[in-house]
Design an enzyme around this catalytic site. Structure first.
Site, PDB file in Angstrom:
ATOM      1  N   GLU A  75       0.815  -1.216   0.000  1.00  0.00           N
ATOM      2  CA  GLU A  75       0.000   0.000   0.000  1.00  0.00           C
ATOM      3  C   GLU A  75       0.848   1.264   0.000  1.00  0.00           C
ATOM      4  OE1 GLU A  75      -3.600  -1.793   2.764  1.00  0.00           O
ATOM      5  OE2 GLU A  75      -1.784  -1.073   3.721  1.00  0.00           O
ATOM      6  N   ASP A 134      -7.555  -4.942   8.662  1.00  0.00           N
ATOM      7  CA  ASP A 134      -7.233  -3.676   7.988  1.00  0.00           C
ATOM      8  C   ASP A 134      -7.133  -3.842   6.485  1.00  0.00           C
ATOM      9  OD1 ASP A 134      -4.938  -5.166   7.971  1.00  0.00           O
ATOM     10  OD2 ASP A 134      -3.635  -3.639   8.827  1.00  0.00           O
TER      11      ASP A 134
HETATM   12  P1  NAD Z   1       2.194 -10.577  13.592  1.00  0.00           P
HETATM   13  O1  NAD Z   1       2.052 -11.569  12.499  1.00  0.00           O
HETATM   14  O2  NAD Z   1       3.552 -10.257  14.112  1.00  0.00           O
HETATM   15  O3  NAD Z   1       1.285 -11.029  14.857  1.00  0.00           O
HETATM   16  C1  NAD Z   1      -0.019 -11.474  14.739  1.00  0.00           C
HETATM   17  C2  NAD Z   1      -0.306 -12.482  15.850  1.00  0.00           C
HETATM   18  O4  NAD Z   1      -1.700 -12.845  15.791  1.00  0.00           O
HETATM   19  C3  NAD Z   1       0.496 -13.778  15.724  1.00  0.00           C
HETATM   20  O5  NAD Z   1       1.246 -14.003  16.890  1.00  0.00           O
HETATM   21  C4  NAD Z   1      -0.596 -14.859  15.505  1.00  0.00           C
HETATM   22  O6  NAD Z   1      -0.251 -16.097  16.106  1.00  0.00           O
HETATM   23  C5  NAD Z   1      -1.789 -14.204  16.188  1.00  0.00           C
HETATM   24  N1  NAD Z   1      -3.102 -14.704  15.782  1.00  0.00           N
HETATM   25  C6  NAD Z   1      -3.555 -15.002  14.539  1.00  0.00           C
HETATM   26  N2  NAD Z   1      -4.862 -15.381  14.596  1.00  0.00           N
HETATM   27  C7  NAD Z   1      -5.227 -15.310  15.909  1.00  0.00           C
HETATM   28  C8  NAD Z   1      -6.445 -15.540  16.602  1.00  0.00           C
HETATM   29  N3  NAD Z   1      -7.547 -15.948  15.963  1.00  0.00           N
HETATM   30  N4  NAD Z   1      -6.487 -15.350  17.952  1.00  0.00           N
HETATM   31  C9  NAD Z   1      -5.356 -14.937  18.635  1.00  0.00           C
HETATM   32  N5  NAD Z   1      -4.165 -14.705  18.007  1.00  0.00           N
HETATM   33  C10 NAD Z   1      -4.111 -14.883  16.667  1.00  0.00           C
HETATM   34  O7  NAD Z   1       1.473  -9.247  13.064  1.00  0.00           O
HETATM   35  P2  NAD Z   1       1.567  -7.752  13.638  1.00  0.00           P
HETATM   36  O8  NAD Z   1       2.656  -6.996  12.965  1.00  0.00           O
HETATM   37  O9  NAD Z   1       1.519  -7.787  15.124  1.00  0.00           O
HETATM   38  O10 NAD Z   1       0.205  -7.168  13.064  1.00  0.00           O
HETATM   39  C11 NAD Z   1      -1.045  -7.678  13.520  1.00  0.00           C
HETATM   40  C12 NAD Z   1      -2.152  -7.171  12.629  1.00  0.00           C
HETATM   41  O11 NAD Z   1      -2.270  -5.757  12.801  1.00  0.00           O
HETATM   42  C13 NAD Z   1      -1.903  -7.394  11.140  1.00  0.00           C
HETATM   43  O12 NAD Z   1      -3.089  -7.862  10.561  1.00  0.00           O
HETATM   44  C14 NAD Z   1      -1.557  -6.031  10.593  1.00  0.00           C
HETATM   45  O13 NAD Z   1      -1.933  -5.875   9.258  1.00  0.00           O
HETATM   46  C15 NAD Z   1      -2.356  -5.139  11.526  1.00  0.00           C
HETATM   47  N6  NAD Z   1      -1.848  -3.791  11.659  1.00  0.00           N
HETATM   48  C16 NAD Z   1      -2.750  -2.801  11.724  1.00  0.00           C
HETATM   49  C17 NAD Z   1      -2.309  -1.504  11.863  1.00  0.00           C
HETATM   50  C18 NAD Z   1      -3.309  -0.396  11.962  1.00  0.00           C
HETATM   51  O14 NAD Z   1      -2.926   0.773  11.878  1.00  0.00           O
HETATM   52  N7  NAD Z   1      -4.557  -0.685  12.194  1.00  0.00           N
HETATM   53  C19 NAD Z   1      -0.928  -1.213  11.895  1.00  0.00           C
HETATM   54  C20 NAD Z   1      -0.033  -2.272  11.865  1.00  0.00           C
HETATM   55  C21 NAD Z   1      -0.495  -3.570  11.742  1.00  0.00           C
END
Ligand code: NAD
Length: 356
Positions: free
Chosen positions: A66, A237
């Site tokens: 993005e 997101d």
């Molecule tokens: P990451 O992959 O490091 O961590 C995600 C965690 O979620 C993993 O440890 C995984 O085991 C766990 N997980 C997956 N499904 C699950 C469930 N059903 N129940 C409990 N745990 C579960 O990712 P990250 O960098 O921490 O990012 C997390 C999410 O946040 C991503 O989807 C990313 O796109 C989003 N994000 C959003 C923003 C925003 O501004 N809103 C910013 C950054 C990241």
């Protein structure tokens, strides 16, 4: 190599991952989260000044890439960011990013920086700014569901800005929870690992969902969300990627950053187009109500918006002077005669000749 910031227009200061980490240590992570939060809040207050557009997303089977641009009329900024949930299995980050600020008057870049760390900081700071307005009074306990790369940042920002001192933790991968517990040990929070999401939400005043899965997942069921809770749902997101049972949205008052982007990417993508939401900038600038009472369920459907990156970039730019924590990049062609770009090339000494 360090030269004066921005005053020498031929060079652009670049903050590497290494220097960003040094900056975090020299400022202190909690002070940095508070600093970025204050810039984010300030920019929400002048929301109407900004050029706004939903981010430009290139989707693939594996993830998304993005571009997130915005401008306040004086300064322009953009972030390049990806989201690839399968990456961690290959030893890579789910989210990586870099970003740029430019001077609108000249169009010249004035800062280039890594934004993987900065995105984690700004996302956490945004969650906490929003929670300041929406969380129930006296909130001390947060359930943190999804204990991946973003999670420690989320926890610390909620501690610094909202007084959260207890975390109830759940991740489908217990190793992620162990990692979080290790990282936050000694940082002044009580950490309670839980076996299920149901257990994690018990007694929580704030529930943060920050999971990564490229699907419509149900991380929280309707019966897991009690009266008075603030939900900080930030993992969903992307189109086709959500975390909450749709029934929760009917019981909650939903708050968003920029509706045209959130309706495509957020939890509300599963709702009708006219589903009522309140924009956070209106709450922060006193034009709309935030939390009304102790029983209201508030939901921040956070997807991450370009102004938050712009705020974080501004913050970094303002901290750099005198730190030496940047390199000067020779990324602008700067001939003495601006029209003699070709002559500049002719006059450059080829490497082979320079060596003789
Ligand atoms: P990451 O992959 O490091 O961590 C995600 C965690 O979620 C993993 O440890 C995984 O085991 C766990 N997980 C997956 N499904 C699950 C469930 N059903 N129940 C409990 N745990 C579960 O990712 P990250 O960098 O921490 O990012 C997390 C999410 O946040 C991503 O989807 C990313 O796109 C989003 N994000 C959003 C923003 C925003 O501004 N809103 C910013 C950054 C990241």
């Amino acid at each position: 190599m360090t030269a004066p910031l921005a005053s020498d227009r031929a060079y652009v200061p670049f903050v590497s991952v290494d220097n960003m980490m040094k900056l975090v240590h020299s400022i202190g992570i909690e002070a940095m989260l508070a600093g970025i939060a204050s810039y984010i809040e300030e920019d929400f207050r002048r929301w109407e000044l900004f050029d706004k557009t939903p981010r430009v997303a290139a989707h693939s089977k594996e993830g998304v890439i993005e571009l997130m641009p915005t401008s306040d009329g004086e300064t322009y900024g953009f972030k390049y960011v990806n989201g690839h949930p399968k990456n961690t299995k290959e030893g890579l980050q789910t989210v990586t990013a870099f970003g740029l600020l430019a001077d609108v008057y000249t169009g010249y870049p004035v800062l280039l920086t890594e934004m993987t760390l900065l995105t984690a900081l700004r996302t956490a700071a945004t969650s906490a700014v929003v929670a300041k307005y929406l969380a129930p009074k006296g909130a001390t306990t947060m359930a943190m569901i999804g204990n991946g790369a973003q999670s420690e940042f989320q926890a610390l920002a909620m501690k610094v800005l909202c007084g959260i001192d207890t975390l109830r933790l759940f991740d489908t991968d217990p190793k992620a929870t162990e990692k979080l517990t290790r990282n936050l040990a000694g940082l002044g929070m009580t950490l309670v690992p839980c076996k299920t999401a149901e257990e994690a939400v018990q007694g929580a005043h704030i529930i943060t969902t920050c999971t990564a899965d490229k699907q419509n997942a149900t991380v929280l069921n309707d019966n897991m969300v009690g009266a008075g809770v603030h939900l900080n749902a930030i993992g969903g997101d992307c189109p086709g990627k959500t975390e909450l049972a749709p029934a929760i949205l009917h019981r909650a008052d939903v708050f968003v950053e920029y509706p045209p982007q959130t309706r495509i990417e957020g939890e509300i993508q599963n709702m009708p187009e006219d589903f009522a939401v309140t924009e956070m900038w209106q709450v922060i600038s006193g034009q709309a109500e935030g939390r009304r009472d102790d029983r209201q369920i508030t939901l921040f459907d956070g997807v991450g918006f370009a102004t938050e990156d712009f705020s974080a970039l501004r913050y970094i730019r303002d901290q750099l002077e005198g730190t030496g924590l940047y390199q000067d990049l020779d990324m602008l062609a700067d001939p003495d005669d601006p029209r003699d770009l070709f002559g500049m090339v002719l006059r450059a000494t080829p490497a082979s000749e320079a060596a003789t």
